[in-house]
Design a protein around this motif. Structure first.
Motif, PDB file in Angstrom:
ATOM      1  N   ALA A 114     -43.433  65.888  51.828  1.00 46.42           N
ATOM      2  CA  ALA A 114     -43.437  65.515  50.321  1.00 46.42           C
ATOM      3  C   ALA A 114     -42.234  66.393  49.461  1.00 46.42           C
ATOM      4  O   ALA A 114     -42.076  67.560  49.852  1.00 46.42           O
ATOM      5  CB  ALA A 114     -44.676  65.667  49.750  1.00 46.42           C
ATOM      6  N   ARG A 115     -41.795  65.787  48.436  1.00 46.42           N
ATOM      7  CA  ARG A 115     -41.020  66.545  47.408  1.00 46.42           C
ATOM      8  C   ARG A 115     -41.183  65.969  46.093  1.00 46.42           C
ATOM      9  O   ARG A 115     -41.566  64.891  45.879  1.00 46.42           O
ATOM     10  CB  ARG A 115     -39.529  66.643  48.110  1.00 46.42           C
ATOM     11  N   SER A 116     -40.997  67.021  45.170  1.00 44.81           N
ATOM     12  CA  SER A 116     -41.122  66.405  44.052  1.00 44.81           C
ATOM     13  C   SER A 116     -39.722  66.415  43.047  1.00 44.81           C
ATOM     14  O   SER A 116     -39.475  66.757  42.190  1.00 44.81           O
ATOM     15  CB  SER A 116     -42.000  67.558  42.970  1.00 44.81           C
ATOM     16  N   GLY A 117     -39.033  65.386  43.314  1.00 43.01           N
ATOM     17  CA  GLY A 117     -38.059  64.874  42.820  1.00 43.01           C
ATOM     18  C   GLY A 117     -36.792  64.688  43.809  1.00 43.01           C
ATOM     19  O   GLY A 117     -36.877  65.466  44.927  1.00 43.01           O
ATOM     20  N   SER A 118     -35.624  63.805  43.508  1.00 44.43           N
ATOM     21  CA  SER A 118     -34.861  63.695  44.680  1.00 44.43           C
ATOM     22  C   SER A 118     -33.881  65.059  45.119  1.00 44.43           C
ATOM     23  O   SER A 118     -33.461  65.055  45.924  1.00 44.43           O
ATOM     24  CB  SER A 118     -33.924  62.484  44.292  1.00 44.43           C
ATOM     25  N   GLU A 159     -50.030  67.339  44.001  1.00 44.76           N
ATOM     26  CA  GLU A 159     -49.783  66.704  42.494  1.00 44.76           C
ATOM     27  C   GLU A 159     -48.168  66.985  42.407  1.00 44.76           C
ATOM     28  O   GLU A 159     -47.586  68.174  42.830  1.00 44.76           O
ATOM     29  CB  GLU A 159     -50.612  67.573  41.578  1.00 44.76           C
ATOM     30  N   GLY A 160     -47.570  65.953  41.793  1.00 46.72           N
ATOM     31  CA  GLY A 160     -46.170  65.895  41.512  1.00 46.72           C
ATOM     32  C   GLY A 160     -45.430  65.558  42.381  1.00 46.72           C
ATOM     33  O   GLY A 160     -44.081  65.505  42.385  1.00 46.72           O
ATOM     34  N   THR A 161     -45.821  64.826  43.541  1.00 43.89           N
ATOM     35  CA  THR A 161     -45.177  64.247  44.485  1.00 43.89           C
ATOM     36  C   THR A 161     -44.418  62.747  44.272  1.00 43.89           C
ATOM     37  O   THR A 161     -45.000  62.203  43.649  1.00 43.89           O
ATOM     38  CB  THR A 161     -46.011  63.996  45.953  1.00 43.89           C
ATOM     39  N   THR A 162     -43.029  62.804  44.380  1.00 43.07           N
ATOM     40  CA  THR A 162     -42.550  61.456  44.048  1.00 43.07           C
ATOM     41  C   THR A 162     -42.046  60.923  45.024  1.00 43.07           C
ATOM     42  O   THR A 162     -41.597  59.773  45.287  1.00 43.07           O
ATOM     43  CB  THR A 162     -41.266  61.857  43.032  1.00 43.07           C
ATOM     44  N   HIS A 163     -41.684  61.887  46.333  1.00 46.50           N
ATOM     45  CA  HIS A 163     -41.052  61.011  47.682  1.00 46.50           C
ATOM     46  C   HIS A 163     -41.873  61.732  48.846  1.00 46.50           C
ATOM     47  O   HIS A 163     -42.073  62.850  48.674  1.00 46.50           O
ATOM     48  CB  HIS A 163     -39.528  61.660  47.867  1.00 46.50           C
ATOM     49  N   VAL A 164     -41.832  60.697  49.778  1.00 46.72           N
ATOM     50  CA  VAL A 164     -42.765  61.189  51.045  1.00 46.72           C
ATOM     51  C   VAL A 164     -41.874  60.706  52.199  1.00 46.72           C
ATOM     52  O   VAL A 164     -41.150  59.941  52.061  1.00 46.72           O
ATOM     53  CB  VAL A 164     -44.103  60.352  51.044  1.00 46.72           C
ATOM     54  N   ARG A 165     -41.994  61.598  53.439  1.00 45.96           N
ATOM     55  CA  ARG A 165     -41.404  61.314  54.563  1.00 45.96           C
ATOM     56  C   ARG A 165     -42.239  61.470  55.693  1.00 45.96           C
ATOM     57  O   ARG A 165     -42.878  62.301  55.706  1.00 45.96           O
ATOM     58  CB  ARG A 165     -40.245  62.255  54.602  1.00 45.96           C
ATOM     59  N   LEU A 166     -42.305  60.225  56.417  1.00 41.80           N
ATOM     60  CA  LEU A 166     -43.387  60.337  57.626  1.00 41.80           C
ATOM     61  C   LEU A 166     -42.149  60.329  58.932  1.00 41.80           C
ATOM     62  O   LEU A 166     -41.175  59.431  58.855  1.00 41.80           O
ATOM     63  CB  LEU A 166     -43.925  59.004  57.570  1.00 41.80           C
ATOM     64  N   ASP A 167     -42.449  61.380  59.744  1.00 46.53           N
ATOM     65  CA  ASP A 167     -41.638  61.499  60.937  1.00 46.53           C
ATOM     66  C   ASP A 167     -42.455  60.892  62.116  1.00 46.53           C
ATOM     67  O   ASP A 167     -43.615  61.534  62.297  1.00 46.53           O
ATOM     68  CB  ASP A 167     -41.259  62.904  60.779  1.00 46.53           C
ATOM     69  N   PHE A 199     -39.937  57.439  51.477  1.00 48.79           N
ATOM     70  CA  PHE A 199     -40.039  56.400  50.333  1.00 48.79           C
ATOM     71  C   PHE A 199     -40.663  57.086  49.171  1.00 48.79           C
ATOM     72  O   PHE A 199     -41.133  58.258  49.233  1.00 48.79           O
ATOM     73  CB  PHE A 199     -41.107  55.414  50.736  1.00 48.79           C
ATOM     74  N   ALA A 200     -40.616  56.355  47.794  1.00 50.07           N
ATOM     75  CA  ALA A 200     -40.920  57.052  46.708  1.00 50.07           C
ATOM     76  C   ALA A 200     -42.441  56.484  46.461  1.00 50.07           C
ATOM     77  O   ALA A 200     -42.776  55.432  46.723  1.00 50.07           O
ATOM     78  CB  ALA A 200     -39.893  56.143  45.468  1.00 50.07           C
ATOM     79  N   VAL A 201     -43.172  57.455  45.717  1.00 53.70           N
ATOM     80  CA  VAL A 201     -44.597  57.323  45.286  1.00 53.70           C
ATOM     81  C   VAL A 201     -44.736  57.282  43.864  1.00 53.70           C
ATOM     82  O   VAL A 201     -44.047  58.273  43.324  1.00 53.70           O
ATOM     83  CB  VAL A 201     -45.312  58.016  46.212  1.00 53.70           C
ATOM     84  N   THR A 202     -45.847  56.953  43.330  1.00 53.73           N
ATOM     85  CA  THR A 202     -46.151  56.881  42.083  1.00 53.73           C
ATOM     86  C   THR A 202     -47.934  57.621  41.894  1.00 53.73           C
ATOM     87  O   THR A 202     -48.724  56.890  42.939  1.00 53.73           O
ATOM     88  CB  THR A 202     -46.044  55.607  41.327  1.00 53.73           C
TER      89      THR A 202
END
Length: 129
Positions: free
Chosen positions: A31-35, A61-69, A104-107
Motif C-alpha cells: 500500500a501507499r498513501s499517494g501517487s 489508515e491513509g492508504t490511497t493505492h493498493v498493489r496485489l502481486d 488500484f486506487a482505494v477510498t
C-alpha cells in the motif's frame, strides 16, 4: 474489514483454462498513501482450495493505492507437471506471465474485491462485489 478511515481488500483467482479455482497461489499486498509515496509491503497469503485469499493484511489508515502481486509461475509449473506425469512434454514449464501485479486506487470506508481470471497466456481483472 473496512472502517470509516480505512479501505479493505479481498481477492480470488479462477483458472479459466480449466474453469476451476487456482489453489496455492502466493499473493502479496502493498500500500501507499499517494501517487508519489513509497510502497509499503504489508504481507501476504496464498489462495485456498476455493481460490480465495481470506486473510490479507489490513490496510493502514491513509492508504490511497493498493498493489496485489500474484505469483502465478509456481502454480502453472505445478499444474503442468501434474498434467504431464504420463504424457510427453509438450512445452516448457512455467508461465508466460510469471507474476501479475494489479495496482488500484482505494477510498476509505470502501471494500474492494478484486478477482483475477487467469489462464496460461492471459489474465483479466475487475472490481467485484
Amino acid at each position: 474489514m473496512s472502517t470509516a478511515t480505512t479501505a479493505s481488500v479481498s481477492t480470488h483467482i479462477l483458472d479459466t483454462s480449466v474453469g476451476r479455482p487456482a489453489e496455492g497461489v502466493a499473493i502479496s499486498l502493498a500500500a501507499r498513501s499517494g501517487s508519489g509515496a513509497e510502497w509499503i509491503a504489508l504481507g501476504g497469503s496464498a489462495t485456498d482450495a476455493d481460490g480465495r485469499c481470506k486473510d490479507l493484511p489490513a490496510l493502514p489508515e491513509g492508504t490511497t493505492h493498493v498493489r496485489l502481486d500474484f505469483e502465478v509461475e509456481a502454480y502453472f509449473s505445478k499444474k503442468q507437471a501434474e498434467a504431464q506425469q504420463d504424457a510427453p512434454r509438450v512445452r516448457d514449464s512455467g508461465a508466460f506471465f510469471p507474476e501479475v501485479a494489479i495496482t488500484f486506487a482505494v477510498t476509505p470506508g470502501e471494500h474492494y474485491h478484486v478477482p483475477l481470471l487467469l489462464n496460461p497466456f492471459g489474465y483479466s481483472v475487475y472490481r467485484g462485489s
